[in-house]
Write an enzyme that holds these catalytic residues in place. Structure first.
Site, PDB file in Angstrom:
ATOM      1  N   SER A 102       0.816  -1.209   0.000  1.00 59.59           N
ATOM      2  CA  SER A 102       0.000   0.000   0.000  1.00 59.59           C
ATOM      3  C   SER A 102       0.854   1.266   0.000  1.00 59.59           C
ATOM      4  O   SER A 102       1.605   1.511  -0.923  1.00 59.59           O
ATOM      5  CB  SER A 102      -0.951  -0.044   1.198  1.00 59.59           C
ATOM      6  OG  SER A 102      -1.884   1.000   1.156  1.00 59.59           O
ATOM      7  N   ASP A 241      -2.570   6.183  -3.565  1.00 64.97           N
ATOM      8  CA  ASP A 241      -1.414   5.576  -2.913  1.00 64.97           C
ATOM      9  C   ASP A 241      -0.900   4.427  -3.771  1.00 64.97           C
ATOM     10  O   ASP A 241      -1.359   4.227  -4.900  1.00 64.97           O
ATOM     11  CB  ASP A 241      -1.758   5.125  -1.492  1.00 64.97           C
ATOM     12  CG  ASP A 241      -2.777   3.989  -1.457  1.00 64.97           C
ATOM     13  OD1 ASP A 241      -3.512   3.837  -2.450  1.00 64.97           O
ATOM     14  OD2 ASP A 241      -2.844   3.273  -0.445  1.00 64.97           O
ATOM     15  N   ASP A 243      -1.191   1.219  -3.984  1.00 65.52           N
ATOM     16  CA  ASP A 243      -2.076   0.209  -4.572  1.00 65.52           C
ATOM     17  C   ASP A 243      -3.424   0.791  -4.974  1.00 65.52           C
ATOM     18  O   ASP A 243      -4.338   0.052  -5.344  1.00 65.52           O
ATOM     19  CB  ASP A 243      -2.262  -0.985  -3.633  1.00 65.52           C
ATOM     20  CG  ASP A 243      -3.024  -0.633  -2.361  1.00 65.52           C
ATOM     21  OD1 ASP A 243      -3.012   0.543  -1.962  1.00 65.52           O
ATOM     22  OD2 ASP A 243      -3.625  -1.543  -1.761  1.00 65.52           O
ATOM     23  N   ASP A 245      -6.004   2.171  -3.533  1.00 62.60           N
ATOM     24  CA  ASP A 245      -7.279   2.026  -2.822  1.00 62.60           C
ATOM     25  C   ASP A 245      -7.545   3.224  -1.913  1.00 62.60           C
ATOM     26  O   ASP A 245      -8.490   3.221  -1.132  1.00 62.60           O
ATOM     27  CB  ASP A 245      -7.334   0.717  -2.034  1.00 62.60           C
ATOM     28  CG  ASP A 245      -6.311   0.640  -0.911  1.00 62.60           C
ATOM     29  OD1 ASP A 245      -5.473   1.548  -0.788  1.00 62.60           O
ATOM     30  OD2 ASP A 245      -6.342  -0.350  -0.151  1.00 62.60           O
TER      31      ASP A 245
END
EC number: 5.4.2.10
Length: 444
Positions: A102, A241, A243, A245
């Protein structure tokens, strides 16, 4: 029974340091594959990743694990976490995997697992997989070893999905949008989706090299985005960010708009359209008291959960709400997705701008936040929150705050940090109390 590998958001840690090793990744593949081998159909797992250098290693190890127990593997390459969740369900897979840490630095990596319905696995399922990881793998007979293949149209499928969440009657023509992809998983799909909807885009963080993910860019480092929005005269800046999400927004004046403001905007827009379900929204204990007051002014409730988007989603499903999220920018819109989706949330923000025809600075700042301060204290081991000195500092702060604010102290589920947050109408008091508790934790 405690969990050894899984934290609040899957498994995460520094690459090549336990538990984030290739050996662990292979064991996760074998254990999760074994757990989801149900029925007599040909089983398959979808694997996506972000742009970290170690993604290749972790992906290969997981492919070995899954195929060794008889699962076929569909490889997506670099794709956002919500795309993996969506494609797991669309491709009728038994399991989905996202390899990502992340917003963490490139040296870290992680593993997130999704069930066939596209939702993150429950605590009990993760615990069952951990149990299997401690047992010898049930290796399949040679003729039944799984196969692995890459699909070429994963990006197009996700872009089409994301665009369908944007109102059909609207376009982004005339809007200049800076999109910062954090050199991460959305570096291709997010700019393409915005461009296809008509926006004039300025891309940032779209040249990943394996080590620059989240490095001075993205939702956790929005200064470059802020400077670019102001210098280019853009209407809006969107920051994802690693990833994708998570979403943070910068208005045309360079002011940051966090997840609390975005949830208020989306919820009230949906309320006006008659599409908001439930009696309010679901957010975590970290969301600002100002959000709670704003929603209350419109007859809506703020239901708080523990920190972690999985707990927000559980709360949404329990209460029948279709909007929820975190102050950090995880926005879950369950009418569209089974997990946080930064691009989809960004499209809802853009649709509000188009509909209202006003500058972002007038549309997005929904309420005046109550002064809030969050500080992190790194610790080397032990349980600092259980020491008498820290308990005494916390009790004293709670007594001083009374009903004039809130205090939230918790251990991070992904890093060796104690997070200390306080909010109240007196900012000097808030800062004093947070510093007092942080000092006690550091000395414990």
């Amino acid at each position: 029974m405690g969990r050894k590998f899984f934290g609040t958001d899957g498994i995460r840690g520094r690459t090549n340091v336990a538990p984030m090793t290739a050996d662990t990744a292979m064991r996760v593949g074998q254990a999760a594959g074994t757990f989801f081998l149900r029925g007599d159909h040909r089983h398959r797992v979808v694997i996506g990743k972000d742009t970290r250098l170690s993604g290749y290693m972790m992906e290969s190890a997981m492919v070995a694990g899954f195929t060794s127990v008889g699962m076929d593997v569909i490889l997506l390459g670099p794709m956002p976490t919500p795309a993996v969740a969506m494609l797991t369900k669309e491709l009728r897979a038994d399991l989905g995997v996202m390899i990502s840490a992340s917003h963490n630095p490139f040296a870290d990596n992680g593993i997130k697992l999704f069930g066939p319905d596209g939702y993150k696995l429950s605590d009990s399922t993760e615990l069952a997989i951990e149990v299997l990881m401690g047992e010898p793998a049930e290796l399949i007979d040679a003729p039944k070893v799984g196969r692995a293949k890459r699909i070429d149209d994963a990006r197009g499928r996700y872009i089409h999905f994301a665009k369908k969440t944007f109102p059909d009657q609207l376009r982004l023509d005339g809007l200049k949008v800076v999109i910062d992809c954090a050199n991460g998983a959305a570096y291709q799909v997010a700019p393409d989706a915005l461009w296809e909807l008509g926006a004039d885009i300025i891309p940032l963080g779209t040249k990943p090299n394996g080590t620059n993910i989240n490095d001075g860019c993205g939702s956790t480092a929005p200064q470059l985005l802020r400077e670019t929005v102001v210098a280019s005269g853009a209407d809006l800046g969107l920051a994802l960010d690693g990833d994708a999400d998570r979403l943070i927004v910068i208005d045309e004046k360079g002011e940051l708009v966090d997840g609390d403001q975005l949830m208020a905007l989306i919820a009230l827009c949906q309320q006006s359209r008659g599409t908001l379900r439930g009696d309010g929204i679901v957010a975590t204990v970290m969301s600002n008291l100002g959000l709670e007051r704003k929603l209350g002014d419109h007859g809506l409730a703020l239901h708080r959960t523990a920190v972690g988007d999985r707990y927000v989603l559980e709360g949404m499903r329990e209460r029948g709400c279709n909007v929820g999220g975190e102050q950090s920018g995880h926005i879950i819109l369950s009418d569209h997705a089974t997990t946080g989706d930064g691009l989809v949330a960004g499209l809802q923000v853009l649709s509000a701008l188009v509909e209202q025809g006003k500058p972002a600075s007038e549309v997005l700042h929904m309420f005046e936040p109550v002064p809030q301060l969050l500080k992190n204290v790194r610790f080397g081991g032990g349980t600092p929150l259980e020491t008498d000195s820290v308990k005494k500092a916390i009790a004293g702060a709670e007594s001083e705050l009374g009903d004039r604010g809130r205090l939230v102290i918790r251990k991070s589920g992904t890093e060796p940090l104690i997070r200390v947050m306080a909010e109240g109408d007196d900012p000097a008091m808030v800062e004093r109390l947070v510093d007092r508790i942080c000092d006690a934790v550091a000395a414990a």
